[in-house]
Write an enzyme that holds these catalytic residues in place. Structure first.
Site, PDB file in Angstrom:
ATOM      1  N   VAL A  67      76.480 -57.354 -70.855  1.00  0.00           N
ATOM      2  CA  VAL A  67      77.163 -58.447 -69.984  1.00  0.00           C
ATOM      3  C   VAL A  67      76.814 -57.959 -68.562  1.00  0.00           C
ATOM      4  CG1 VAL A  67      79.200 -59.527 -69.687  1.00  0.00           C
ATOM      5  CG2 VAL A  67      78.680 -59.103 -71.978  1.00  0.00           C
ATOM      6  N   SER A  68      76.295 -58.649 -67.766  1.00  0.00           N
ATOM      7  CA  SER A  68      76.050 -58.324 -66.496  1.00  0.00           C
ATOM      8  C   SER A  68      77.280 -58.205 -65.543  1.00  0.00           C
ATOM      9  CB  SER A  68      75.214 -59.347 -65.504  1.00  0.00           C
ATOM     10  OG  SER A  68      73.878 -59.502 -66.277  1.00  0.00           O
ATOM     11  N   ALA A  69      77.420 -57.335 -64.626  1.00  0.00           N
ATOM     12  CA  ALA A  69      78.372 -57.169 -63.538  1.00  0.00           C
ATOM     13  C   ALA A  69      79.017 -58.657 -63.000  1.00  0.00           C
ATOM     14  CB  ALA A  69      78.066 -56.324 -62.310  1.00  0.00           C
TER      15      ALA A  69
END
Length: 420
Positions: A81-83
């Protein structure tokens, strides 16, 4: 036994998800990554921590940290889950809005939920991933949180999702080396493709706008992503300078230079020169990376294995140094700390080179750094364009053309400060 304020601090309740979410949003607004009220409302509505189960709340809501969700057998991250920072600025790069039809490539669930909130009930969201474990997880979490309208697809990103096209926005959330023809074909005229594109070893999140069969960049941001899998995955080529893994020169396309020539290069004294170009320690210089990648034919990235380091090279950053090969010599960019009279910390760029042509190569790289300082430092950076791979040279423009499997990428710089 502690008493007084210390005891109160130690026994204070842990921050709640709601307070951490608000803190995350405040950081994103402070950094300038969040400006859209619709994206802000989505960040406030979707519970990020519930899409990252088992992760401490503080990490789930860290505005600059990605959350790994799957590792391969070697412990390498293959899904995450990207930043929040990257998710936010990509949504804004894509200008995602009410009623749009959006395709997300690279699934996780949380980002698709954000998109669903922004496009609203009149919009459509499709999220796809090549890994069935990832799509199963995304679909389960989306349904648990009421986002049944998001269409989840398992498949290779190179094909897109033709039966859900055309899309107003295609948002790619995995690192791509090339632009699949399907992405262009399935994008509306004037639609936006936001893609973390790797060009000459440098990855940038580029917001392209479609103009016929051509894409032209509207904004460019520094980023890092898990690399794409499937038909269009692409490995970097590595030249091992000493025949061991001590010094690796990483090329995005073909390897420049002869390994045996560079083996001899490391037997020569290291030539060092300093540019006089200084910067604050926190000042960004990502446009310098692109400038050198445009100007130097043999541009590459140098990495040094810390456990094998014998001191042949001495970069400031052992894991990522801008470098270049020319014939039987190679050079790399480094920096040293300086302290100004007022006590503030600065750094100065320098160049080290090895090989028979080391002085000439080092001075050439240094001159390019000085030219960037004069002409492009603080400017908006380059414009990228993407054309079909068969486009002839006379229909391209730009200081650098990079030919890939499906596309030809051009990099053009705006008029210099002296010309503008």
């Amino acid at each position: 036994m502690p008493t007084g304020p210390q005891a109160t601090d130690n026994n204070a309740p842990a921050p709640s998800a709601e307070s951490l979410r608000e803190e995350m949003i405040s950081e994103l607004k402070r950094s300038g990554d969040l400006t859209s009220p619709d994206v802000e409302a989505a960040l406030r509505k979707v519970p990020r921590h519930e899409f990252t189960p088992g992760i401490p709340l503080e990490k789930a809501y860290s505005w600059f940290e990605a959350v790994p969700t799957k590792l391969n057998e070697h412990g390498v991250q293959t899904s995450s889950v990207s930043a929040p920072q990257i998710q936010t600025f990509q949504l804004e790069q894509g200008r995602v809005g009410t009623g749009m039809n959006v395709l997300e490539i690279g699934s996780g669930g949380y980002n698709a939920a954000l998109i669903a909130e922004v496009v609203g009930p009149t919009g459509q969201v499709t999220t796809m991933d090549i890994d069935p474990d990832v799509t199963e997880r995304a679909e389960r979490l989306l349904k648990q949180h009421g986002y049944d309208q998001v269409h989840v697809v398992t498949g290779d990103a190179a094909t897109g999702v033709p039966d859900r096209a055309p899309f107003d926005v295609i948002l790619v959330t995995v690192g791509a080396w090339d632009i699949a023809p399907a992405w262009v074909d399935q994008l509306t005229e004037g639609g936006r493709l936001v893609v973390p594109l790797r060009v000459r070893g440098l990855t940038r999140s580029i917001a392209f706008v479609r103009h016929g069969d051509r894409l032209v960049s509207e904004s460019v941001r520094v980023c890092g992503f898990v690399p794409m899998q499937g038909a269009d995955e692409h490995d970097t080529q590595v030249l091992l300078v000493t025949g061991t893994e001590e010094i690796g020169l990483k090329f995005d396309d073909e390897v420049m230079g002869n390994p045996s020539d560079l083996d001899n290069a490391v037997k020569t004294p290291r030539f060092e020169t300093w540019t006089g170009v200084t910067m604050g320690m926190q000042e960004p210089f990502d446009s310098l990376q692109l400038w050198l990648a445009t100007r130097l034919d043999g541009f590459c990235i140098m990495a040094v294995r810390d456990d094998l380091d014998t001191g042949i090279v001495a970069p400031a950053n052992k894991w990522f140094s801008m470098a270049a090969v020319e014939g039987n010599s190679f050079g790399y960019v480094t920096w040293r700390r300086l302290e100004a009279g007022d006590g503030s910390k600065r750094m100065e760029f320098g160049v080290h080179a090895l090989g028979p042509q080391a002085p000439e190569l080092a001075e050439s790289i240094a001159d390019h750094i000085r030219a960037w300082d004069r002409e492009q430092r603080g400017a908006n950076g380059p414009v990228f364009a993407a054309y079909p791979v068969g486009t002839p040279d006379d229909q391209l423009s730009g200081e650098r053309v990079v030919t890939k499997r499906h596309s030809r990428i051009t990099i053009s710089w705006p008029p210099t400060k002296s010309e503008g």
